[in-house]
Design a protein around this motif. Structure first.
Motif, PDB file in Angstrom:
ATOM      1  N   LEU A 208      25.424   3.210   8.091  1.00  0.00           N
ATOM      2  CA  LEU A 208      24.087   3.336   7.504  1.00  0.00           C
ATOM      3  C   LEU A 208      23.463   1.974   7.189  1.00  0.00           C
ATOM      4  O   LEU A 208      22.585   1.872   6.334  1.00  0.00           O
ATOM      5  CB  LEU A 208      24.159   4.182   6.224  1.00  0.00           C
ATOM      6  CG  LEU A 208      24.543   5.653   6.434  1.00  0.00           C
ATOM      7  CD1 LEU A 208      24.800   6.332   5.090  1.00  0.00           C
ATOM      8  CD2 LEU A 208      23.453   6.388   7.207  1.00  0.00           C
ATOM      9  N   ARG A 209      23.895   0.949   7.917  1.00  0.00           N
ATOM     10  CA  ARG A 209      23.460  -0.413   7.606  1.00  0.00           C
ATOM     11  C   ARG A 209      21.954  -0.609   7.730  1.00  0.00           C
ATOM     12  O   ARG A 209      21.389  -1.514   7.103  1.00  0.00           O
ATOM     13  CB  ARG A 209      24.184  -1.414   8.496  1.00  0.00           C
ATOM     14  CG  ARG A 209      23.952  -1.232   9.989  1.00  0.00           C
ATOM     15  CD  ARG A 209      24.843  -2.155  10.815  1.00  0.00           C
ATOM     16  NE  ARG A 209      24.699  -1.926  12.249  1.00  0.00           N
ATOM     17  CZ  ARG A 209      25.362  -0.995  12.922  1.00  0.00           C
ATOM     18  NH1 ARG A 209      26.209  -0.195  12.281  1.00  0.00           N
ATOM     19  NH2 ARG A 209      25.181  -0.836  14.221  1.00  0.00           N
ATOM     20  N   ASP A 210      21.267   0.193   8.548  1.00  0.00           N
ATOM     21  CA  ASP A 210      19.820   0.053   8.677  1.00  0.00           C
ATOM     22  C   ASP A 210      19.074   0.656   7.492  1.00  0.00           C
ATOM     23  O   ASP A 210      17.850   0.479   7.388  1.00  0.00           O
ATOM     24  CB  ASP A 210      19.336   0.735   9.967  1.00  0.00           C
ATOM     25  CG  ASP A 210      19.802   0.012  11.221  1.00  0.00           C
ATOM     26  OD1 ASP A 210      20.117  -1.200  11.116  1.00  0.00           O
ATOM     27  OD2 ASP A 210      19.863   0.644  12.285  1.00  0.00           O
ATOM     28  N   PHE A 211      19.797   1.327   6.614  1.00  0.00           N
ATOM     29  CA  PHE A 211      19.150   2.007   5.490  1.00  0.00           C
ATOM     30  C   PHE A 211      19.664   1.540   4.132  1.00  0.00           C
ATOM     31  O   PHE A 211      18.921   1.572   3.148  1.00  0.00           O
ATOM     32  CB  PHE A 211      19.355   3.522   5.623  1.00  0.00           C
ATOM     33  CG  PHE A 211      18.838   4.077   6.911  1.00  0.00           C
ATOM     34  CD1 PHE A 211      17.512   4.443   7.031  1.00  0.00           C
ATOM     35  CD2 PHE A 211      19.664   4.181   8.023  1.00  0.00           C
ATOM     36  CE1 PHE A 211      17.016   4.925   8.230  1.00  0.00           C
ATOM     37  CE2 PHE A 211      19.180   4.673   9.231  1.00  0.00           C
ATOM     38  CZ  PHE A 211      17.853   5.047   9.324  1.00  0.00           C
ATOM     39  N   TYR A 212      20.933   1.100   4.087  1.00  0.00           N
ATOM     40  CA  TYR A 212      21.516   0.701   2.801  1.00  0.00           C
ATOM     41  C   TYR A 212      22.394  -0.533   2.988  1.00  0.00           C
ATOM     42  O   TYR A 212      23.229  -0.586   3.897  1.00  0.00           O
ATOM     43  CB  TYR A 212      22.386   1.824   2.218  1.00  0.00           C
ATOM     44  CG  TYR A 212      21.631   3.099   1.928  1.00  0.00           C
ATOM     45  CD1 TYR A 212      20.820   3.215   0.802  1.00  0.00           C
ATOM     46  CD2 TYR A 212      21.732   4.193   2.791  1.00  0.00           C
ATOM     47  CE1 TYR A 212      20.131   4.381   0.542  1.00  0.00           C
ATOM     48  CE2 TYR A 212      21.045   5.370   2.536  1.00  0.00           C
ATOM     49  CZ  TYR A 212      20.237   5.455   1.408  1.00  0.00           C
ATOM     50  OH  TYR A 212      19.545   6.617   1.164  1.00  0.00           O
ATOM     51  N   ALA A 213      22.186  -1.513   2.107  1.00  0.00           N
ATOM     52  CA  ALA A 213      23.094  -2.657   2.057  1.00  0.00           C
ATOM     53  C   ALA A 213      24.343  -2.235   1.285  1.00  0.00           C
ATOM     54  O   ALA A 213      24.272  -1.379   0.402  1.00  0.00           O
ATOM     55  CB  ALA A 213      22.417  -3.835   1.373  1.00  0.00           C
ATOM     56  N   ASN A 214      25.455  -2.818   1.625  1.00  0.00           N
ATOM     57  CA  ASN A 214      26.712  -2.479   0.964  1.00  0.00           C
ATOM     58  C   ASN A 214      26.858  -3.296  -0.314  1.00  0.00           C
ATOM     59  O   ASN A 214      27.151  -4.495  -0.257  1.00  0.00           O
ATOM     60  CB  ASN A 214      27.892  -2.748   1.900  1.00  0.00           C
ATOM     61  CG  ASN A 214      29.217  -2.297   1.319  1.00  0.00           C
ATOM     62  OD1 ASN A 214      29.297  -1.883   0.166  1.00  0.00           O
ATOM     63  ND2 ASN A 214      30.271  -2.378   2.111  1.00  0.00           N
ATOM     64  N   PRO A 215      26.696  -2.671  -1.488  1.00  0.00           N
ATOM     65  CA  PRO A 215      26.810  -3.434  -2.736  1.00  0.00           C
ATOM     66  C   PRO A 215      28.260  -3.719  -3.112  1.00  0.00           C
ATOM     67  O   PRO A 215      28.514  -4.465  -4.067  1.00  0.00           O
ATOM     68  CB  PRO A 215      26.168  -2.489  -3.757  1.00  0.00           C
ATOM     69  CG  PRO A 215      26.492  -1.122  -3.240  1.00  0.00           C
ATOM     70  CD  PRO A 215      26.417  -1.244  -1.733  1.00  0.00           C
ATOM     71  N   LEU A 216      29.189  -3.138  -2.370  1.00  0.00           N
ATOM     72  CA  LEU A 216      30.602  -3.277  -2.704  1.00  0.00           C
ATOM     73  C   LEU A 216      31.309  -4.310  -1.842  1.00  0.00           C
ATOM     74  O   LEU A 216      32.485  -4.593  -2.058  1.00  0.00           O
ATOM     75  CB  LEU A 216      31.316  -1.931  -2.533  1.00  0.00           C
ATOM     76  CG  LEU A 216      30.655  -0.729  -3.199  1.00  0.00           C
ATOM     77  CD1 LEU A 216      31.450   0.533  -2.913  1.00  0.00           C
ATOM     78  CD2 LEU A 216      30.513  -0.960  -4.695  1.00  0.00           C
ATOM     79  N   ALA A 217      30.605  -4.853  -0.869  1.00  0.00           N
ATOM     80  CA  ALA A 217      31.234  -5.810   0.050  1.00  0.00           C
ATOM     81  C   ALA A 217      31.649  -7.064  -0.702  1.00  0.00           C
ATOM     82  O   ALA A 217      30.906  -7.584  -1.544  1.00  0.00           O
ATOM     83  CB  ALA A 217      30.270  -6.160   1.179  1.00  0.00           C
ATOM     84  N   GLU A 218      32.833  -7.523  -0.377  1.00  0.00           N
ATOM     85  CA  GLU A 218      33.300  -8.776  -0.978  1.00  0.00           C
ATOM     86  C   GLU A 218      32.466  -9.926  -0.432  1.00  0.00           C
ATOM     87  O   GLU A 218      32.241 -10.007   0.781  1.00  0.00           O
ATOM     88  CB  GLU A 218      34.779  -9.009  -0.638  1.00  0.00           C
ATOM     89  CG  GLU A 218      35.717  -7.933  -1.173  1.00  0.00           C
ATOM     90  CD  GLU A 218      35.949  -8.062  -2.661  1.00  0.00           C
ATOM     91  OE1 GLU A 218      35.334  -8.948  -3.282  1.00  0.00           O
ATOM     92  OE2 GLU A 218      36.740  -7.264  -3.194  1.00  0.00           O
ATOM     93  N   PRO A 219      31.974 -10.830  -1.282  1.00  0.00           N
ATOM     94  CA  PRO A 219      31.188 -11.951  -0.770  1.00  0.00           C
ATOM     95  C   PRO A 219      32.019 -12.843   0.130  1.00  0.00           C
ATOM     96  O   PRO A 219      33.189 -13.117  -0.146  1.00  0.00           O
ATOM     97  CB  PRO A 219      30.755 -12.690  -2.049  1.00  0.00           C
ATOM     98  CG  PRO A 219      31.760 -12.282  -3.085  1.00  0.00           C
ATOM     99  CD  PRO A 219      32.155 -10.871  -2.741  1.00  0.00           C
ATOM    100  N   ALA A 220      31.406 -13.234   1.234  1.00  0.00           N
ATOM    101  CA  ALA A 220      32.108 -14.113   2.174  1.00  0.00           C
ATOM    102  C   ALA A 220      32.264 -15.507   1.582  1.00  0.00           C
ATOM    103  O   ALA A 220      31.385 -16.009   0.880  1.00  0.00           O
ATOM    104  CB  ALA A 220      31.328 -14.174   3.491  1.00  0.00           C
ATOM    105  N   ALA A 221      33.391 -16.110   1.857  1.00  0.00           N
ATOM    106  CA  ALA A 221      33.622 -17.469   1.377  1.00  0.00           C
ATOM    107  C   ALA A 221      32.697 -18.433   2.114  1.00  0.00           C
ATOM    108  O   ALA A 221      32.511 -18.334   3.327  1.00  0.00           O
ATOM    109  CB  ALA A 221      35.073 -17.853   1.609  1.00  0.00           C
TER     110      ALA A 221
END
Length: 232
Positions: A208-221
């Motif tokens: 569902l990436r075109d509709f919702y950003a993932n708020p749980l994704a670990e931030p990339a280093a």
């Protein structure tokens, strides 16, 4: 089966816990092929009896190529949390789970949210109702959301009423059905439950990436690309 209002050439694929009760109730207002019981005898199960939710099947969906085809999606985290608040707490579905009642699995019928999400796979295996409501969206909507004429978020359901009214020539009232009275947030959960949810929803957010950003994704280093210097 595809949920279709043939009289107005409208086809809908339902996603559990994504406003499907509300959408089905709206479709029933313009569908001349259904007979509704008296208003005081209707409840949320009335709409599911009229329009059962089934998984996506390409050959069935292809039969509705000339229809206006739509679906409704929901933020994956909100959808998953509502399985606990609505199905586990409010509707007490686990009290009717045969595998638990007959002692085939050792799971509490009234788990707290941390226990439920840490043991989500076990509950899915034990309860067909829980499984139905947490299965990934693509199983109900298909692999390609671009095949729909319109994909609405649950926050856009008011505009669906306008669309259905324009296509049917009849007024359509959007009434929120099966809304949970309980509130649960990600921050209410402990670290282990949060980790379990994060892992469970990673693929769902990609779908569902075109509709919702993932708020749980670990931030990339962020790599350090500049010259190193000593700090005194």
């Amino acid at each position: 089966m595809v949920i279709a209002v043939d009289a107005h050439r409208i086809a809908y694929m339902a996603l559990p816990k994504a406003g499907c009760s509300t959408v089905k109730a709206a479709l029933a207002q313009i569908d001349p092929s259904v007979t509704l019981p008296p208003e005081d005898e209707r409840d949320v199960m009335t709409w599911h009896g009229l329009y059962p939710t089934v998984r996506f099947r390409p050959h069935r969906w292809a039969q509705y190529g000339g229809y206006w085809r739509f679906c409704v999606v929901r933020d994956p985290l909100r959808r998953l949390l509502s399985v606990y608040t609505n199905r586990v707490v409010e509707r007490r579905d686990l009290h009717n789970c045969r595998n638990i009642l007959r002692g085939r699995v050792d799971l509490p019928k009234d788990p707290d949210p941390d226990f439920f999400f840490c043991n989500l796979k076990a509950y899915v295996a034990a309860s067909s109702v829980i499984k139905h409501h947490v299965l990934p969206a693509w199983l109900f909507l298909g692999p390609d959301l671009g095949a729909y004429d319109r994909v609405l978020k649950t926050t856009e359901l008011a505009s669906l009423g306008e669309e259905l009214s324009a296509r049917s020539g009849r007024p359509v009232e959007i009434l929120r059905e099966n809304r949970s009275s309980l509130q649960l947030s990600f921050d209410d959960l402990g670290p282990e439950a949060q980790r379990a949810i994060r892992d469970h929803l990673a693929e769902e957010y990609r779908y569902l990436r075109d509709f919702y950003a993932n708020p749980l994704a670990e931030p990339a280093a962020v790599p350090c690309t500049g010259p190193l210097r000593r700090v005194s």
